[in-house]
Design a protein around this motif. Structure first.
Motif, mmCIF file in Angstrom:
data_model
loop_
_atom_site.group_PDB
_atom_site.id
_atom_site.type_symbol
_atom_site.label_atom_id
_atom_site.label_comp_id
_atom_site.label_asym_id
_atom_site.label_seq_id
_atom_site.Cartn_x
_atom_site.Cartn_y
_atom_site.Cartn_z
ATOM 1 N N ASN A 154 -42.685 -23.320 -9.517
ATOM 2 C CA ASN A 154 -41.716 -23.541 -8.461
ATOM 3 C C ASN A 154 -42.056 -24.797 -7.696
ATOM 4 O O ASN A 154 -41.213 -25.594 -7.340
ATOM 5 C CB ASN A 154 -41.799 -22.365 -7.487
ATOM 6 C CG ASN A 154 -40.492 -21.642 -7.412
ATOM 7 O OD1 ASN A 154 -39.575 -21.951 -8.179
ATOM 8 N ND2 ASN A 154 -40.398 -20.699 -6.519
ATOM 9 N N LEU A 212 -30.602 -12.554 -3.732
ATOM 10 C CA LEU A 212 -30.675 -14.020 -3.725
ATOM 11 C C LEU A 212 -31.361 -14.542 -4.986
ATOM 12 O O LEU A 212 -30.905 -15.484 -5.631
ATOM 13 C CB LEU A 212 -31.437 -14.484 -2.478
ATOM 14 C CG LEU A 212 -31.774 -15.966 -2.394
ATOM 15 C CD1 LEU A 212 -30.520 -16.797 -2.189
ATOM 16 C CD2 LEU A 212 -32.764 -16.245 -1.270
ATOM 17 N N LYS A 213 -32.482 -13.900 -5.341
ATOM 18 C CA LYS A 213 -33.249 -14.311 -6.510
ATOM 19 C C LYS A 213 -32.359 -14.280 -7.763
ATOM 20 O O LYS A 213 -32.326 -15.213 -8.549
ATOM 21 C CB LYS A 213 -34.418 -13.334 -6.690
ATOM 22 C CG LYS A 213 -35.724 -13.988 -7.094
ATOM 23 C CD LYS A 213 -36.740 -12.933 -7.452
ATOM 24 C CE LYS A 213 -37.810 -12.789 -6.405
ATOM 25 N NZ LYS A 213 -38.784 -11.741 -6.692
ATOM 26 N N LYS A 251 -29.561 -16.987 -7.628
ATOM 27 C CA LYS A 251 -30.051 -18.342 -7.887
ATOM 28 C C LYS A 251 -30.456 -18.513 -9.353
ATOM 29 O O LYS A 251 -30.458 -19.615 -9.878
ATOM 30 C CB LYS A 251 -31.228 -18.657 -6.955
ATOM 31 C CG LYS A 251 -30.782 -19.037 -5.559
ATOM 32 C CD LYS A 251 -30.167 -20.431 -5.574
ATOM 33 C CE LYS A 251 -29.270 -20.679 -4.375
ATOM 34 N NZ LYS A 251 -28.587 -21.960 -4.456
ATOM 35 N N ARG A 252 -30.818 -17.415 -9.989
ATOM 36 C CA ARG A 252 -31.189 -17.483 -11.399
ATOM 37 C C ARG A 252 -29.954 -17.637 -12.285
ATOM 38 O O ARG A 252 -29.962 -18.390 -13.253
ATOM 39 C CB ARG A 252 -31.939 -16.216 -11.779
ATOM 40 C CG ARG A 252 -32.890 -16.359 -12.936
ATOM 41 C CD ARG A 252 -33.748 -15.127 -13.091
ATOM 42 N NE ARG A 252 -32.934 -13.932 -13.240
ATOM 43 C CZ ARG A 252 -32.321 -13.605 -14.361
ATOM 44 N NH1 ARG A 252 -32.418 -14.365 -15.418
ATOM 45 N NH2 ARG A 252 -31.595 -12.518 -14.433
ATOM 46 N N TRP A 268 -26.507 -18.078 -11.065
ATOM 47 C CA TRP A 268 -25.494 -19.027 -10.592
ATOM 48 C C TRP A 268 -26.135 -19.992 -9.604
ATOM 49 O O TRP A 268 -25.874 -19.911 -8.387
ATOM 50 C CB TRP A 268 -24.344 -18.271 -9.925
ATOM 51 C CG TRP A 268 -23.659 -17.314 -10.836
ATOM 52 C CD1 TRP A 268 -22.721 -17.615 -11.785
ATOM 53 C CD2 TRP A 268 -23.864 -15.882 -10.913
ATOM 54 N NE1 TRP A 268 -22.336 -16.460 -12.438
ATOM 55 C CE2 TRP A 268 -23.003 -15.391 -11.929
ATOM 56 C CE3 TRP A 268 -24.670 -14.984 -10.220
ATOM 57 C CZ2 TRP A 268 -22.951 -14.034 -12.265
ATOM 58 C CZ3 TRP A 268 -24.619 -13.647 -10.554
ATOM 59 C CH2 TRP A 268 -23.761 -13.177 -11.573
ATOM 60 N N PRO A 269 -26.979 -20.907 -10.091
ATOM 61 C CA PRO A 269 -27.730 -21.754 -9.158
ATOM 62 C C PRO A 269 -26.843 -22.644 -8.279
ATOM 63 O O PRO A 269 -27.300 -23.132 -7.245
ATOM 64 C CB PRO A 269 -28.626 -22.590 -10.081
ATOM 65 C CG PRO A 269 -28.097 -22.410 -11.459
ATOM 66 C CD PRO A 269 -27.330 -21.148 -11.497
ATOM 67 N N GLU A 299 -24.052 -21.682 -3.051
ATOM 68 C CA GLU A 299 -24.899 -21.840 -1.861
ATOM 69 C C GLU A 299 -24.927 -20.528 -1.082
ATOM 70 O O GLU A 299 -23.885 -19.897 -0.877
ATOM 71 C CB GLU A 299 -24.372 -22.965 -0.965
ATOM 72 C CG GLU A 299 -24.565 -24.369 -1.554
ATOM 73 C CD GLU A 299 -26.031 -24.781 -1.677
ATOM 74 O OE1 GLU A 299 -26.902 -24.139 -1.069
ATOM 75 O OE2 GLU A 299 -26.299 -25.751 -2.416
ATOM 76 N N LEU A 304 -36.697 -19.565 -2.101
ATOM 77 C CA LEU A 304 -35.884 -19.169 -3.251
ATOM 78 C C LEU A 304 -34.580 -19.967 -3.338
ATOM 79 O O LEU A 304 -33.782 -19.747 -4.224
ATOM 80 C CB LEU A 304 -35.566 -17.674 -3.176
ATOM 81 C CG LEU A 304 -36.733 -16.747 -3.514
ATOM 82 C CD1 LEU A 304 -36.405 -15.311 -3.146
ATOM 83 C CD2 LEU A 304 -37.080 -16.846 -4.988
ATOM 84 N N GLY A 305 -34.379 -20.863 -2.376
ATOM 85 C CA GLY A 305 -33.239 -21.760 -2.489
ATOM 86 C C GLY A 305 -32.044 -21.402 -1.623
ATOM 87 O O GLY A 305 -30.929 -21.854 -1.891
ATOM 88 N N ALA A 306 -32.254 -20.592 -0.576
ATOM 89 C CA ALA A 306 -31.149 -20.322 0.347
ATOM 90 C C ALA A 306 -30.811 -21.599 1.104
ATOM 91 O O ALA A 306 -31.667 -22.460 1.283
ATOM 92 C CB ALA A 306 -31.537 -19.222 1.330
ATOM 93 N N LYS A 332 -22.841 -28.238 -1.845
ATOM 94 C CA LYS A 332 -22.483 -27.815 -3.203
ATOM 95 C C LYS A 332 -21.744 -28.944 -3.924
ATOM 96 O O LYS A 332 -22.048 -29.259 -5.070
ATOM 97 C CB LYS A 332 -21.623 -26.560 -3.132
ATOM 98 C CG LYS A 332 -21.305 -25.994 -4.499
ATOM 99 C CD LYS A 332 -20.597 -24.662 -4.415
ATOM 100 C CE LYS A 332 -20.350 -24.110 -5.787
ATOM 101 N NZ LYS A 332 -18.977 -24.331 -6.262
#
Lengths: 304, 135, 130
Positions: free
Chosen positions: A146, C66-67, C70-71, C73-74, C77, C96-98, C122
């Motif tokens: 990561n 969220l995980k 993001k896996r 549909w990255p 947002e 995790l990319g929030a 986005k």
């Protein structure tokens, strides 16, 4: 190169006023005391002037030393990042095999009825231990990947004060429980910064969390912003915590460097912060004094 | 739920990983077989019917990504789960381009893997139905 | 106002109903579901630009959801919404990319502003990848 330069400047520092003084000497003898005095003042003045100049040169040199250090630091981090992601990749594969063999052993064990009760207990305990250690390694390698993955920042306009205020509010409740105060010293009319907002949130949150960890209880975190008027803005997060020993300070951004007990924290937090700030074109630095506290300073370009 | 077992092909060049995974999946009511390379996988897919393919990325000869493109050409309805020790956003994005596949990082507990396989299988069933309805 | 599609995920039905109505009143294309699993199911059929995701939900919580999002549909947002300020989950969420981590109660105007920024991000990212 630098050594030579500073050696020469120190030499010049003394040589020039000496020459001036020597030159003024015969004048004083023949042309009267006034000239001598004038020459002496001139020599003295030039002495101070040169000392001032040399001081400035030394300061500039120190600054360039700091810059060099930062460059070395970021190159080192990039190299470590590359290396560690390579290692993480290589370790994931054997780790996957170990994990599967454990699951297979467990399956065999659950369907067998051969062993004695006492042995069964120990056997299953060992299996549990192996799989939990595999989980632990997996956690590390996945976090490492990561950290190393090259996610390009998406640059958009950021109201820095508000972004920081949001993150401070998030930390505030838990901090208050330990009697930690968060003081905001935001410069009003701070220019809009073009940067990556979620990345910055991640960094600010990380620094605030570290600050509360360093204080433990009863203390103050001061978070401030200011326009440096050189195309950059500055964010500082200062805590009144236990401080960082000098020998740790140099390693603080290195991946895996942690002072937390094993199993807590992977020691990637600050190196992730460093990586992020670098990717958005900024710098992050730290100063610390034992038992006084630590200040992290981020400088961000206003436009990328 | 019918008693049909999803048919899974495990494509991985590491023999021990492939073999133990097949044994484990077979205990979880999944019919798993293996292939040690992208070429072998493609041969097997053209000859037999599968529901879900587990695909490694780094393999000698044909890489997983190349294999993925070919697999999707042979049978676009086939569900593919990329299972790899090597993850990067670049590969993930490249994989997303081919559509209809998932991305999992090794090591991955078998329970999680079976959950993914079940979900992928369900997706395949619904997609096949939709396709049957639209002529 | 740019036009984007929002999915709100929250297990508190009253909150969900109100926020979706208020967003729709502001001419925002908003849909609501009551769990992470429902959200994942809906995402398989329909595409959304932005997700508002409650952190504390039974079964599959916000971080897990969220995980998964993001896996798979990255590009979506995600704005996390939380009743309890937890630093730990905040750090997890951001890592995790929030896009953002917002505390309840949030003013609707603030939330909409964050959605606009998330949507801008986005679009910018899509442009960057192309």
């Amino acid at each position: 190169m630098k050594e030579n330069f500073s050696g020469r400047s120190r030499f010049v520092n003394y040589l020039v006023p000496l020459c001036l003084f020597a030159a003024s000497w015969p004048v004083g003898r023949t042309g009267g005391a006034l000239y001598a005095l004038g020459a002496l003042i001139l020599a003295g003045l030039s002495f101070f002037l040169f000392r001032h100049l040399v001081h400035q040169i030394n300061q500039a040199e120190q600054r360039s030393c700091e810059l060099d250090e930062q460059l070395i630091q970021s190159q080192k981090l990039a190299a470590i990042g590359e290396l560690s992601s390579g290692i993480a990749h290589e370790i994931n594969n054997p780790l996957a095999i170990i994990g599967q063999e454990v699951e297979w052993l467990r399956h065999l064990f659950e369907t067998s009825t051969l062993q004695e009760e006492k042995d069964r207990g120990e056997f299953s305990d060992s299996l549990k231990q192996i799989s939990s250690q595999v989980d632990r390694c997996r956690d590390i390698t996945h976090k490492l990947l990561n950290f190393a993955r090259k996610m390009d920042p998406v640059m958009q306009a950021v109201e820095l004060n508000r972004l920081i205020d949001d993150m401070a509010a998030l930390v505030e409740k838990e901090a208050k429980l330990n009697n930690i105060n968060i003081i905001r010293e935001f410069q009003k009319d701070l220019p809009l910064v073009t940067s990556d907002p979620p990345f910055l949130r991640q960094v600010i949150l990380n620094l605030l969390n570290n600050a509360t960890y360093a204080i433990e209880a009863n203390g103050t975190i001061t978070i401030s912003t200011k326009d440096n008027k050189d195309g950059r803005v500055e964010i500082a997060v200062a805590d009144t915590g236990r401080g960082i020993p000098k020998e740790h300070l140099k390693k603080i951004f290195d991946p895996f460097f942690t002072t937390k007990p094993p199993g807590k924290g992977t020691g990637l937090g600050l190196s992730i912060c460093h990586g992020i700030i670098q990717r958005v074109g900024g710098t992050i630095s730290v100063i610390s004094q034992l038992d006084r506290g630590t200040t992290f300073t981020i400088r961000l370009p206003i436009a990328p | 739920m019918s008693s049909y077992k999803p048919k899974v092909l495990v494509v991985d060049d590491e023999a021990r990983f492939r073999e133990t995974l097949i044994k484990l999946l077979n205990t979880k009511l999944i019919e798993a077989t293996g292939a040690e390379s992208g070429m072998e996988a493609i041969e097997k897919i053209t000859e037999n019917k599968y529901d879900v393919i587990l695909l490694d990325v780094r393999m000698p000869g044909m890489t997983g990504i190349e294999a993925l493109a070919k697999i999707k050409k042979i049978d676009p309805l086939l569900e593919v789960i990329i299972l790899t020790g090597h993850a990067s956003v670049d590969t993930a994005i490249e994989i997303m381009k081919h559509g209809g596949c998932e991305y999992l990082l090794k090591p991955c507990p078998v329970d999680e893997l079976t959950a993914r396989i079940d979900a992928a299988y369900e997706r395949k069933v619904t997609r096949t139905k939709v396709k049957a309805k639209t002529p | 106002m740019p036009s984007f599609k929002v999915l709100v995920v929250d297990d508190e039905f009253d909150f969900l109903e109100t926020i979706v109505k208020r967003l729709q009143k502001r001419k925002i294309d908003a849909t609501g579901v009551g769990s992470g699993l429902e959200a994942l199911k809906l995402l398989e059929e329909t595409s959304f630009d932005i997700l508002i995701l409650d952190v504390k939900m039974p079964k599959m919580d916000g971080i897990e959801t969220l995980k998964e999002i993001k896996r798979r549909w990255p590009a979506v947002e995600v704005i996390m919404l939380t009743g309890h300020a937890s630093v730990e989950s905040g750090m997890q969420g951001m890592q995790l990319g929030a896009f953002d981590y917002v505390m309840k109660p949030a003013k609707l105007d603030d939330l909409i502003e964050k959605m606009v920024q998330a949507y801008e991000r986005k679009l910018l990212r899509e442009k960057q990848i192309r």
